[in-house]
Motif scaffolding. Sequence first.
Motif, PDB file in Angstrom:
ATOM      1  N   LEU A 113      90.663  83.996  26.238  1.00 18.87           N
ATOM      2  CA  LEU A 113      90.330  83.550  27.599  1.00 18.87           C
ATOM      3  C   LEU A 113      90.955  84.432  28.686  1.00 18.87           C
ATOM      4  O   LEU A 113      90.342  84.668  29.725  1.00 18.87           O
ATOM      5  N   HIS A 114      92.165  84.953  28.445  1.00 16.69           N
ATOM      6  CA  HIS A 114      92.809  85.745  29.515  1.00 16.69           C
ATOM      7  C   HIS A 114      92.130  87.101  29.710  1.00 16.69           C
ATOM      8  O   HIS A 114      92.469  87.829  30.637  1.00 16.69           O
ATOM      9  N   ASP A 140      95.897  80.122  24.179  1.00 13.04           N
ATOM     10  CA  ASP A 140      96.132  81.294  25.039  1.00 13.04           C
ATOM     11  C   ASP A 140      97.545  81.243  25.615  1.00 13.04           C
ATOM     12  O   ASP A 140      98.288  80.291  25.400  1.00 13.04           O
ATOM     13  N   LEU A 141      97.865  82.277  26.341  1.00 16.11           N
ATOM     14  CA  LEU A 141      99.177  82.388  26.981  1.00 16.11           C
ATOM     15  C   LEU A 141      99.314  81.392  28.122  1.00 16.11           C
ATOM     16  O   LEU A 141      98.367  81.206  28.902  1.00 16.11           O
ATOM     17  N   PRO A 156      94.510  92.614  31.013  1.00 15.74           N
ATOM     18  CA  PRO A 156      93.936  91.261  31.017  1.00 15.74           C
ATOM     19  C   PRO A 156      93.339  90.899  32.376  1.00 15.74           C
ATOM     20  O   PRO A 156      93.703  91.477  33.396  1.00 15.74           O
ATOM     21  N   ALA A 157      92.449  89.908  32.376  1.00 18.73           N
ATOM     22  CA  ALA A 157      91.927  89.376  33.641  1.00 18.73           C
ATOM     23  C   ALA A 157      92.931  88.419  34.265  1.00 18.73           C
ATOM     24  O   ALA A 157      92.955  88.248  35.480  1.00 18.73           O
ATOM     25  N   TYR A 158      93.750  87.758  33.425  1.00 23.96           N
ATOM     26  CA  TYR A 158      94.746  86.779  33.919  1.00 23.96           C
ATOM     27  C   TYR A 158      96.069  86.973  33.198  1.00 23.96           C
ATOM     28  O   TYR A 158      96.083  87.290  32.004  1.00 23.96           O
ATOM     29  N   TYR A 159      97.160  86.730  33.904  1.00 22.74           N
ATOM     30  CA  TYR A 159      98.475  86.702  33.287  1.00 22.74           C
ATOM     31  C   TYR A 159      98.737  85.267  32.810  1.00 22.74           C
ATOM     32  O   TYR A 159      99.546  84.527  33.376  1.00 22.74           O
ATOM     33  N   GLY A 160      98.011  84.854  31.805  1.00 18.71           N
ATOM     34  CA  GLY A 160      98.150  83.502  31.278  1.00 18.71           C
ATOM     35  C   GLY A 160      97.574  82.463  32.222  1.00 18.71           C
ATOM     36  O   GLY A 160      96.946  82.805  33.238  1.00 18.71           O
ATOM     37  N   PHE A 161      97.769  81.198  31.841  1.00 16.61           N
ATOM     38  CA  PHE A 161      97.147  80.094  32.575  1.00 16.61           C
ATOM     39  C   PHE A 161      98.136  78.958  32.802  1.00 16.61           C
ATOM     40  O   PHE A 161      98.973  78.675  31.936  1.00 16.61           O
ATOM     41  N   ASN A 162      97.950  78.306  33.938  1.00 18.25           N
ATOM     42  CA  ASN A 162      98.661  77.069  34.208  1.00 18.25           C
ATOM     43  C   ASN A 162      97.989  75.971  33.360  1.00 18.25           C
ATOM     44  O   ASN A 162      96.765  75.820  33.391  1.00 18.25           O
ATOM     45  N   ARG A 163      98.795  75.199  32.644  1.00 18.69           N
ATOM     46  CA  ARG A 163      98.210  74.221  31.706  1.00 18.69           C
ATOM     47  C   ARG A 163      97.374  73.164  32.420  1.00 18.69           C
ATOM     48  O   ARG A 163      96.333  72.741  31.906  1.00 18.69           O
ATOM     49  N   CYS A 164      97.817  72.721  33.614  1.00 17.14           N
ATOM     50  CA  CYS A 164      97.023  71.718  34.357  1.00 17.14           C
ATOM     51  C   CYS A 164      95.653  72.290  34.730  1.00 17.14           C
ATOM     52  O   CYS A 164      94.632  71.601  34.676  1.00 17.14           O
ATOM     53  N   ASN A 165      95.636  73.583  35.081  1.00 16.10           N
ATOM     54  CA  ASN A 165      94.357  74.201  35.440  1.00 16.10           C
ATOM     55  C   ASN A 165      93.432  74.335  34.229  1.00 16.10           C
ATOM     56  O   ASN A 165      92.212  74.247  34.364  1.00 16.10           O
ATOM     57  N   VAL A 166      94.019  74.551  33.050  1.00 18.71           N
ATOM     58  CA  VAL A 166      93.189  74.624  31.833  1.00 18.71           C
ATOM     59  C   VAL A 166      92.505  73.277  31.610  1.00 18.71           C
ATOM     60  O   VAL A 166      91.291  73.209  31.338  1.00 18.71           O
ATOM     61  N   VAL A 167      93.276  72.203  31.767  1.00 14.08           N
ATOM     62  CA  VAL A 167      92.699  70.862  31.579  1.00 14.08           C
ATOM     63  C   VAL A 167      91.569  70.644  32.596  1.00 14.08           C
ATOM     64  O   VAL A 167      90.463  70.222  32.242  1.00 14.08           O
ATOM     65  N   LYS A 168      91.830  70.987  33.862  1.00 15.99           N
ATOM     66  CA  LYS A 168      90.802  70.801  34.910  1.00 15.99           C
ATOM     67  C   LYS A 168      89.553  71.626  34.599  1.00 15.99           C
ATOM     68  O   LYS A 168      88.433  71.171  34.781  1.00 15.99           O
ATOM     69  N   SER A 169      89.748  72.866  34.140  1.00 14.44           N
ATOM     70  CA  SER A 169      88.597  73.737  33.855  1.00 14.44           C
ATOM     71  C   SER A 169      87.776  73.194  32.696  1.00 14.44           C
ATOM     72  O   SER A 169      86.545  73.251  32.721  1.00 14.44           O
ATOM     73  N   LEU A 170      88.458  72.665  31.676  1.00 17.34           N
ATOM     74  CA  LEU A 170      87.712  72.094  30.541  1.00 17.34           C
ATOM     75  C   LEU A 170      86.924  70.865  31.003  1.00 17.34           C
ATOM     76  O   LEU A 170      85.756  70.692  30.624  1.00 17.34           O
ATOM     77  N   GLU A 171      87.538  70.034  31.839  1.00 18.55           N
ATOM     78  CA  GLU A 171      86.834  68.842  32.323  1.00 18.55           C
ATOM     79  C   GLU A 171      85.666  69.256  33.220  1.00 18.55           C
ATOM     80  O   GLU A 171      84.582  68.685  33.133  1.00 18.55           O
ATOM     81  N   ALA A 172      85.891  70.286  34.047  1.00 15.93           N
ATOM     82  CA  ALA A 172      84.804  70.751  34.928  1.00 15.93           C
ATOM     83  C   ALA A 172      83.625  71.288  34.112  1.00 15.93           C
ATOM     84  O   ALA A 172      82.480  71.224  34.541  1.00 15.93           O
ATOM     85  N   ALA A 173      83.921  71.815  32.928  1.00 15.64           N
ATOM     86  CA  ALA A 173      82.846  72.338  32.075  1.00 15.64           C
ATOM     87  C   ALA A 173      82.136  71.219  31.317  1.00 15.64           C
ATOM     88  O   ALA A 173      81.154  71.471  30.618  1.00 15.64           O
ATOM     89  N   GLY A 174      82.630  69.980  31.426  1.00 13.68           N
ATOM     90  CA  GLY A 174      81.962  68.842  30.802  1.00 13.68           C
ATOM     91  C   GLY A 174      82.718  68.229  29.635  1.00 13.68           C
ATOM     92  O   GLY A 174      82.308  67.201  29.103  1.00 13.68           O
TER      93      GLY A 174
END
Length: 204
Positions: A113-114, A140-141, A156-174
Amino acid sequence: MSAKTFNELAQGYDEDPRRQQTAEAISRAILRLVPLSEDTEVLECGAGTGLLTVLLAPKVKRVLATDASEGMLSVLREKLSRLGLCNVDTDLYDPTGQSMESSFGLLVASMLLHHIPDTEGVLRRFYGTLSPNGWVAIADLEEEDGSFHSPGMPKPAYYGFNRCNVVKSLEAAGFCDVYIETVHVAVKNERQYPIFLAVAKRGR
Ligand SMILES: C[S@@+](CC[C@H](N)C(=O)[O-])C[C@H]1O[C@@H](n2cnc3c(N)ncnc32)[C@H](O)[C@@H]1O
């Protein structure tokens, strides 16, 4: 130093034992958190040299291991024939470009993902490749300061991810029933790099 491509890194990719340790930790967590059976068909995106693929394959019916790098897939194919693993197919596939006409019980993406700028777009694409009640497992990181990738590695496109944002992105994807935890801490140059696994369901 100019960054190498994954094709250029492929032959030496497995030489770093930390990559094997990371794959083992991710595999253990997937097997603990996702109900897999001998009927489960898995799509793996960004499978690379198959460090995770070969750990999951014995637990499921079939794995379609995909990657955008022919060099990485070539190392993976050699590994499959050496191990005699017959339930893994490989395919050149970039989920940011094409959709996959199929329905899998589990989609796995480890340390991919990164490298993808449009995180939410690719998560929507992942959603579309799953069967009803199918699972996604993303490792992922967690957020880092940019030191994980040394200058010779693909940028990389991202230096890792904030875990709360990962949860939000998964929910936004359905996705629903999203769960995330830290499953491993990679150590490089005396620095620690936590790695998360997020699992979620497609729902009906
Ligand atoms: C850091 S490696 C991880 C490999 C493997 N999943 C692992 O955990 O050892 C990232 C992989 O993603 C692949 N990759 C990067 N961008 C991609 C894309 N847009 N589509 C498919 N694969 C991609 C690379 O070729 C590489 O094999």
